[in-house]
Write a protein that holds these residues in place. Structure first.
Motif, mmCIF file in Angstrom:
data_model
loop_
_atom_site.group_PDB
_atom_site.id
_atom_site.type_symbol
_atom_site.label_atom_id
_atom_site.label_comp_id
_atom_site.label_asym_id
_atom_site.label_seq_id
_atom_site.Cartn_x
_atom_site.Cartn_y
_atom_site.Cartn_z
ATOM 1 N N THR A 61 -4.316 -8.078 -1.962
ATOM 2 C CA THR A 61 -4.070 -6.652 -1.730
ATOM 3 C C THR A 61 -3.509 -5.982 -2.978
ATOM 4 O O THR A 61 -3.950 -4.893 -3.369
ATOM 5 C CB THR A 61 -3.091 -6.469 -0.553
ATOM 6 N N ARG A 86 0.836 -1.213 0.000
ATOM 7 C CA ARG A 86 0.000 0.000 0.000
ATOM 8 C C ARG A 86 0.867 1.259 0.000
ATOM 9 O O ARG A 86 0.568 2.241 -0.695
ATOM 10 C CB ARG A 86 -0.940 -0.001 1.219
ATOM 11 N N LEU A 102 -5.204 -3.014 -5.199
ATOM 12 C CA LEU A 102 -4.538 -1.732 -5.433
ATOM 13 C C LEU A 102 -4.478 -1.411 -6.922
ATOM 14 O O LEU A 102 -4.651 -0.251 -7.333
ATOM 15 C CB LEU A 102 -3.123 -1.761 -4.843
#
Length: 518
Positions: free
Chosen positions: A360, A321, A364
């Motif tokens: 994840t 992230r 993203l």
């Protein structure tokens, strides 16, 4: 004499009970009232100073209206004055009829701020007909005209002045900023409201801005270093430095370089912003990715897929992230993920944490696509068949480009690039060397290694290492160095010996089928 000065109140028809005799102003005749006031003047008035005073007397102001010393501040004035007490250098206050109006005005007048903006406070005032900016520079207060209309400023003596669009003006105590029918007063002793009641929206970019300021400061200090003390900056890799990849470069231009330089060719839609490069090790996948970033003028970040992995739960996802956040702050950006197969293997439910990390990353990428971010990605692998289908679908790494070992022409092109700055002998046969390298199935990395090996062979032949060993070497010895055909032949032979074969090593079975259990 002990006296009590009385100020800020207008006294008309006051009832001073000076002699225990109640005065009745309603029934007293005008002449009597004047006589009474005259007889009291010696007691109540100090003629030398002209100040109303009372000496041991009971003074009653009951029923009399108080007349304030000046008009009270309106709501927006109170908020602006309150924020001036909290502002730091590089903070900005924007008063506007709406938040969208404030953002639009800041965008249109970003050049009006010659210093970086760290924090922005938005004050909503629907009666305003424009956006007005306020900032604090050390102890000075400034106003910035964020509108095309002139902004009028009136000082404490009612003298008028104005500033044009984008201009600044310093503000002093008692100044008033007139925006149409609305007025914002600046006071040193204004009432301070609770800070959270003084703005509607608050935005802080302090964490993002501070490192950039540090970076710029380093560059400024670096410019102070004398030219003769500066280290030569490493040369940027460009497509001209990449040989044997004409087809790969063509695809990278179509899908990354041109869309970054000319966004209009995609008509606002570009879902294919990620490319998978696959092929054997050493073929120059990371090299061409770096060249693509430099050609596009994009921010570039190379990561090995496993280096962002962590043994702590949730930390791997946080690392990814943060990477995407950094890329978003530096658009247009190009992220290169080497050995992506380490984190993007087919999901089977057995590796819970690995699957979570992959989920994840995919999320993203989807968010970046939805937001229209200019974040492009290149990934490299030599095991494309192991990747999860969700990774290679359209919108993710939907474009796959093979980066094979170079063909004969490619080998020659790569050899030319690596030898152009080397002291090659005049009779060096580049075609012969390229043919040997091609037959040895050399990759770009192999050709670079062979060139370096040939130089080492030349140093050996000229006894440079021997001279270094016995202390007779001088830098001038390098002027005589030349790399000959024989040096390259030895280097290619050494490369063949060191090159791994494609034969798989035999492995003994494990578990209960192993011979040791028979």
């Amino acid at each position: 004499m002990k006296t009590l000065p009385i100020t800020n109140v207008a006294y008309f028809g006051a009832n001073f009970n000076a002699s225990k005799k109640q005065a009745t102003e309603k029934t007293a005749k005008p002449q009597q009232r004047n006589n009474r006031m005259s007889s009291m003047s010696n007691v109540l008035c100090d003629k030398n100073y002209g100040v109303l005073q009372a000496k041991n007397m009971k003074v009653s102001f009951k029923g009399l209206p108080n007349v304030p010393s000046g008009p009270s501040l309106n709501a927006v004035s109170k908020k602006v004055n309150t924020l001036f007490n909290y502002l730091k250098t590089n903070d900005v206050v924007v008063a506007a009829p709406s938040y969208s109006h404030a953002v639009k005005s800041l965008k249109e007048h970003s050049d009006s701020f010659k210093t970086v903006i760290k924090r922005v406070f938005f004050v909503e005032e629907k009666n305003l007909d424009r956006a007005i900016g306020f900032r604090k520079n050390l102890e000075d207060r400034e106003v910035v005209n964020l509108s095309k209309k002139p902004l009028m400023i009136k000082d404490s003596k009612n003298r008028m002045d104005f500033i044009r669009e984008g201009e600044h003006a310093y503000l002093l105590d008692g100044d008033k900023v007139n925006a149409g029918k609305h007025e914002i007063s600046i006071k040193d002793d204004a009432e301070v409201l609770p800070i959270k009641e003084s703005f509607t929206h608050f935005f802080s970019a302090d964490k993002e801005v501070t490192p950039k300021i540090s970076e710029i400061n380093k560059k400024t200090i670096e410019k102070m270093v004398p030219e003769n003390e500066k280290k030569a900056a490493p040369k940027k890799v460009m497509f001209a430095d990449v040989g044997g990849m004409d087809g790969v470069i063509k695809e990278l231009k179509k899908n990354i370089i041109f869309p970054i330089k000319h966004p209009e060719i995609k008509n606002g839609k570009n879902m294919q912003k990620s490319i998978l490069l696959y092929g054997p090790p050493g073929t120059g996948k990371s090299y061409v990715a770096e060249a693509a970033a430099n050609e596009a003028g994009a921010w570039f970040k190379k990561v090995n897929a496993s280096e962002l992995d962590s043994k702590y739960v949730g930390e791997s996802e946080e690392n990814w992230r943060n990477l995407f956040k950094e890329a978003k702050e530096n658009q247009p950006a190009l992220i290169f993920i080497d050995e992506i197969d380490a984190i993007a293997k087919k999901r089977n439910g057995q590796d819970v944490y690995g699957d979570k990390t992959l989920n994840t990353i995919l999320g993203l990428m989807s968010d970046s696509e939805k937001n229209g971010d200019q974040i492009y990605m290149l990934a490299a692998t030599n095991r494309a068949n192991m990747l999860d289908d969700a990774v290679t679908r359209s919108g993710r790494f939907g474009i796959s480009i093979e980066v094979p070992a170079p063909d004969k022409k490619g080998v020659k092109d790569i050899l030319k690039i690596y030898t152009k700055n080397e002291p090659m002998a005049k009779d060096f046969d580049a075609d012969k060397a390229a043919d040997k390298l091609y037959k040895a199935k050399a990759t770009g990395a192999d050709i670079a290694a062979a060139t370096e090996g040939a130089r080492s062979e030349a140093l050996e032949r000229e006894h440079i290492f021997e001279k270094m060993d016995n202390g007779t070497y001088v830098p001038e010895d390098m002027a005589k160095l030349t790399i000959k055909n024989e040096d390259f032949d030895k280097a290619i032979d050494a490369l063949k010996k060191n090159t791994k074969t494609d034969k798989k090593a035999e492995r003994n079975p494990i578990g209960f089928t192993s011979p040791i259990y028979q």
